[in-house]
Design a protein around this motif. Structure first.
Motif: not given
Length: 287
Positions: A146-150, A272-275, A180-181
């Motif tokens: 999980m991050v919001c800065w990819l 937020w993003k993950n996966g 998601w994200g």
């Protein structure tokens, strides 16, 4: 000279040419043409399989990559080595990179493993974890927790690429079941060569999530859904079962231009993003 005389028959018989001459001629074509040339005559069949022919299709520095291979490379002929490198890229640089050849042209192909990339927060287990997958050519892949800065960067020296060749870079990845994200906002990609921006694009890694958001009428947290456009690049499935999305293209030139930087990021929305599961970034000729 009469065309039906014995001497004329000899002059017109290509089988009378020395094999080294035929080999020289064949090597001026392409590997693809060489493989079909045996239908011309029995002399072509022998020359098309000769080491002299296939030596010219191998990169001049191929031996340096063989010496870096994690595992010993065995081959009975230069033709066998050529197709070995096309079908089964070597792991080099301690297993952090792979090296192979494009079958139709013999141009060099490389893939940087996830461990060889610059992944922001990649060493922090709260945000990324390192996993082993049986269908990856590398021992480890990076999975996004999980991050919001990819932000992901890969770098390769243009001097090791085949000169004067149009290349493209591809992010090789999978999406976990609970991803998601990664649908919106779109991610951005950039290719720089010796500090100059060569290519910039928008990509969308997860079109399915985007379609689900639209179906339910739910905008992503932190903003509206980006409008799809023809120039937004989408992933496609590879023959090995992974997905890839093109990051951009560039020309290798004469090989003295310096370092190629390939980037993939989404750092502006705060969503937020993950996966995301990253195997690496592949650099190969683009047709």
């Amino acid at each position: 000279m009469e065309m039906n005389s014995p001497d004329a028959t000899i002059v017109g018989d290509i089988n009378q040419l020395p094999e080294e001459c035929i080999s020289q001629v064949i090597s001026l074509t392409t590997p693809r043409d060489t493989c079909v040339s045996p239908v011309v005559s029995r002399a072509f069949r022998s020359a098309a399989d000769s080491d002299a022919t296939w030596q010219r299709f191998l990169p001049s520095d191929y031996s340096s990559f063989l010496s870096q291979s994690v595992d010993p490379v065995e081959y009975a002929s230069k033709k066998e080595l050529y197709f070995r490198l096309c079908d089964h890229p070597l792991l080099i640089d301690g297993g952090l990179m792979s090296f192979g050849l494009e079958k139709s042209s013999g141009a060099k192909c490389f893939m940087l493993s996830a461990r060889a990339l610059g992944i922001v927060w990649g060493t922090d287990t709260r945000y990324w974890k390192w996993i082993a997958l049986p269908d990856s050519r590398f021992s480890e892949c990076a999975e996004l927790e999980m991050v919001c800065w990819l932000e992901i960067h890969g770098k390769i020296d243009s001097r090791i690429l085949t000169p004067y060749t149009a290349y493209a870079a591809y992010l090789v990845f999978k999406l976990a079941d609970n991803t998601w994200g990664l649908s919106s906002p779109f991610q951005t990609t950039k290719i720089t060569l010796a500090g100059d921006i060569i290519s910039e694009h928008l990509v969308c890694l997860n079109l399915r999530e985007r379609e689900q958001d639209r179906w339910w009428g739910r905008p992503p947290p932190g903003g509206e859904v980006d409008e799809m456009a023809d120039d937004v690049r989408l992933p496609r499935e590879r023959q090995d079962g992974w997905l890839e999305v093109e990051l951009g293209e560039f020309d290798s030139g004469d090989g003295i231009d310096g370092e190629v930087d390939m980037s993939f990021m989404e750092i502006k929305s705060g969503r937020w993003k993950n996966g995301l599961i990253v195997q690496g970034i592949e650099v190969r000729p683009k047709h």
